[in-house]
Write a protein that holds these residues in place. Sequence first.
Motif, PDB file in Angstrom:
ATOM      1  N   LYS A  74       0.806  -1.220   0.000  1.00 47.06           N
ATOM      2  CA  LYS A  74       0.000   0.000   0.000  1.00 47.06           C
ATOM      3  C   LYS A  74       0.840   1.272   0.000  1.00 47.06           C
ATOM      4  O   LYS A  74       0.296   2.379   0.072  1.00 47.06           O
ATOM      5  CB  LYS A  74      -0.921   0.001   1.232  1.00 47.06           C
ATOM      6  N   GLN A  75       2.177   1.088  -0.071  1.00 48.08           N
ATOM      7  CA  GLN A  75       3.112   2.222  -0.093  1.00 48.08           C
ATOM      8  C   GLN A  75       2.931   3.120   1.130  1.00 48.08           C
ATOM      9  O   GLN A  75       2.887   4.359   1.030  1.00 48.08           O
ATOM     10  CB  GLN A  75       2.956   3.034  -1.387  1.00 48.08           C
ATOM     11  N   LEU A  76       2.843   2.478   2.286  1.00 45.43           N
ATOM     12  CA  LEU A  76       2.708   3.182   3.554  1.00 45.43           C
ATOM     13  C   LEU A  76       4.051   3.188   4.274  1.00 45.43           C
ATOM     14  O   LEU A  76       4.842   2.253   4.140  1.00 45.43           O
ATOM     15  CB  LEU A  76       1.658   2.495   4.437  1.00 45.43           C
ATOM     16  N   PRO A  77       4.329   4.223   5.059  1.00 47.68           N
ATOM     17  CA  PRO A  77       5.584   4.235   5.823  1.00 47.68           C
ATOM     18  C   PRO A  77       5.534   3.203   6.953  1.00 47.68           C
ATOM     19  O   PRO A  77       4.474   2.959   7.546  1.00 47.68           O
ATOM     20  CB  PRO A  77       5.644   5.666   6.383  1.00 47.68           C
ATOM     21  N   LEU A  78       6.673   2.593   7.237  1.00 47.56           N
ATOM     22  CA  LEU A  78       6.747   1.645   8.347  1.00 47.56           C
ATOM     23  C   LEU A  78       6.721   2.382   9.676  1.00 47.56           C
ATOM     24  O   LEU A  78       7.160   3.535   9.767  1.00 47.56           O
ATOM     25  CB  LEU A  78       8.026   0.812   8.258  1.00 47.56           C
ATOM     26  N   ILE A  79       6.228   1.730  10.701  1.00 49.40           N
ATOM     27  CA  ILE A  79       6.249   2.326  12.029  1.00 49.40           C
ATOM     28  C   ILE A  79       7.705   2.562  12.448  1.00 49.40           C
ATOM     29  O   ILE A  79       8.624   1.849  12.025  1.00 49.40           O
ATOM     30  CB  ILE A  79       5.546   1.426  13.064  1.00 49.40           C
ATOM     31  N   THR A  80       7.919   3.536  13.279  1.00 46.95           N
ATOM     32  CA  THR A  80       9.259   3.841  13.778  1.00 46.95           C
ATOM     33  C   THR A  80       9.829   2.636  14.536  1.00 46.95           C
ATOM     34  O   THR A  80       9.115   1.977  15.286  1.00 46.95           O
ATOM     35  CB  THR A  80       9.210   5.057  14.725  1.00 46.95           C
ATOM     36  N   ASN A  81      11.096   2.360  14.282  1.00 48.96           N
ATOM     37  CA  ASN A  81      11.797   1.252  14.956  1.00 48.96           C
ATOM     38  C   ASN A  81      11.230  -0.122  14.587  1.00 48.96           C
ATOM     39  O   ASN A  81      11.321  -1.067  15.380  1.00 48.96           O
ATOM     40  CB  ASN A  81      11.771   1.422  16.481  1.00 48.96           C
ATOM     41  N   TYR A  82      10.662  -0.236  13.383  1.00 47.62           N
ATOM     42  CA  TYR A  82      10.067  -1.509  12.961  1.00 47.62           C
ATOM     43  C   TYR A  82      11.062  -2.654  13.092  1.00 47.62           C
ATOM     44  O   TYR A  82      10.723  -3.720  13.615  1.00 47.62           O
ATOM     45  CB  TYR A  82       9.564  -1.410  11.518  1.00 47.62           C
ATOM     46  N   PHE A  83      12.284  -2.457  12.597  1.00 53.43           N
ATOM     47  CA  PHE A  83      13.248  -3.558  12.579  1.00 53.43           C
ATOM     48  C   PHE A  83      13.692  -3.951  13.994  1.00 53.43           C
ATOM     49  O   PHE A  83      14.036  -5.112  14.239  1.00 53.43           O
ATOM     50  CB  PHE A  83      14.443  -3.207  11.700  1.00 53.43           C
ATOM     51  N   TRP A  84      13.659  -2.995  14.922  1.00 47.27           N
ATOM     52  CA  TRP A  84      13.944  -3.348  16.311  1.00 47.27           C
ATOM     53  C   TRP A  84      12.820  -4.222  16.875  1.00 47.27           C
ATOM     54  O   TRP A  84      13.064  -5.195  17.599  1.00 47.27           O
ATOM     55  CB  TRP A  84      14.115  -2.097  17.162  1.00 47.27           C
ATOM     56  N   TYR A  85      11.584  -3.861  16.545  1.00 52.51           N
ATOM     57  CA  TYR A  85      10.448  -4.668  17.007  1.00 52.51           C
ATOM     58  C   TYR A  85      10.522  -6.083  16.434  1.00 52.51           C
ATOM     59  O   TYR A  85      10.229  -7.067  17.134  1.00 52.51           O
ATOM     60  CB  TYR A  85       9.123  -4.013  16.609  1.00 52.51           C
ATOM     61  N   LEU A  86      10.902  -6.192  15.155  1.00 56.11           N
ATOM     62  CA  LEU A  86      11.004  -7.499  14.533  1.00 56.11           C
ATOM     63  C   LEU A  86      12.111  -8.328  15.183  1.00 56.11           C
ATOM     64  O   LEU A  86      11.940  -9.534  15.430  1.00 56.11           O
ATOM     65  CB  LEU A  86      11.267  -7.351  13.029  1.00 56.11           C
ATOM     66  N   ALA A  87      13.225  -7.672  15.491  1.00 57.97           N
ATOM     67  CA  ALA A  87      14.320  -8.371  16.171  1.00 57.97           C
ATOM     68  C   ALA A  87      13.882  -8.808  17.570  1.00 57.97           C
ATOM     69  O   ALA A  87      14.204  -9.922  18.021  1.00 57.97           O
ATOM     70  CB  ALA A  87      15.550  -7.473  16.252  1.00 57.97           C
ATOM     71  N   LEU A  88      13.135  -7.952  18.249  1.00 60.61           N
ATOM     72  CA  LEU A  88      12.640  -8.294  19.583  1.00 60.61           C
ATOM     73  C   LEU A  88      11.692  -9.491  19.514  1.00 60.61           C
ATOM     74  O   LEU A  88      11.775 -10.415  20.346  1.00 60.61           O
ATOM     75  CB  LEU A  88      11.914  -7.086  20.191  1.00 60.61           C
ATOM     76  N   ALA A  89      10.797  -9.505  18.513  1.00 62.28           N
ATOM     77  CA  ALA A  89       9.881 -10.636  18.344  1.00 62.28           C
ATOM     78  C   ALA A  89      10.653 -11.919  18.053  1.00 62.28           C
ATOM     79  O   ALA A  89      10.317 -12.989  18.576  1.00 62.28           O
ATOM     80  CB  ALA A  89       8.895 -10.340  17.211  1.00 62.28           C
TER      81      ALA A  89
END
Length: 408
Positions: free
Chosen positions: A372-387
């Motif tokens: 949908k060409q939407l911006p990712l939430i801030t710190n997305y990759f940190w959240y993914l690493a945390l998950a």
Amino acid sequence: MLLVHSMELLKKHAALALLYFMLIALFGLLLRLFQLVDIPVVYKYMVHTHSHIALLGWVYTALTTLLYKLYLDHAGIARKYRKLFWGTQVTIIGMLLSFPFTGYALFSILFSTLFLIASYVFARLFFKYTSAEQKGTASYRCIRMALWYMVLSSLGPWALGAIMNTAGSESPLYRNAIYFYLHFQYNGWFVMALLGIFLKLIEQRGIAPPKKSFAQFFWLFNGGIVATFGISLLWMEPHMGIYLVSALGALMQCLAFVILIKSIGPFWNKLTGMGPPLVFWSLKISALLFLVKLVLQFFGSLPPIAALVMSNIDFVIGYLHWTFLGVVSIALFGFLRYFRLIGLSKKALLFYLIGFGLTEGLIFYKGIAVWKQLPLITNYFWYLALASGVLLLAIGSVLGLQFRKSDS
């Protein structure tokens, strides 16, 4: 005494499979961290390690341990099996120690080749030493097909060398050989083996689907496995006939699954008491995830959706993880626990489901955001690493249970 000794050995084999599972979760976390910090490892090499140990370390080791216990434990081949098991582990450890540093090179290819040969030997032992009585069961027919799919899938890796020397690694043939391998591993070997183990479980309790219903399920489902390989070719935007065959195959599998569920429906109350409630819920969750997989598979064969999925790597990764971490791994937890090869607690399973849900949610969220060409939430990759860290800890907690004196 011999049975007790055999059981203790198989528990160690199952624990080793869990150790591989924890290692691939660690590699998965490292792959997430590549987006955030500088890691002195080649990303592509780590991907190769992650995928090989996932399929060959965790799933293959767990499945073959289950199959040996269910079909070969009384066949008088314990010494042959132990030699084969540890020989196979040498090949897996060889891949574990070579892929991160060299990628596809001499030693990693050598160990991969030796693994394929070892898997053929296991299939031969299974076909040769399974008793005549067992060969007449529905469960055996499923597992026999699963092992043939395992052998069939290996044509993909065998073809890669020839393709690299002729068409090159950038050719469509190279990519399709990998997809051929993955399709018949995930949808053939893994799924049919798990269905066979489930049927074996209910057969042990005096339950079996009617012969006519099983025949309908068996031929529809296997026809669907072959036909849905076409989905792996849709990235090439092939002739419309491939889309039609793929969609038909997906529908055949959906229908087959419904036939199987209906055929065991009259025994459902008896099934709920087939073991610890934790086992029942594990298998129920896995079955629900599998149903979702079949539905996604059908929609993924439709041209507009196929084009979207094939252009969005997050949807592809999310789907593969849905099958591997969800359908396959949760079912393996349930079966290994039911046959008393591992300890498993409600807390450990819930912890795992939370980690699985978080990683899948974030992966599919990114796919939707890109679409949908939407911006990712801030710190997305940190959240993914945390998950991914939560998933790692969850698998570690399951592994830790194996070192307690009594399972949960």
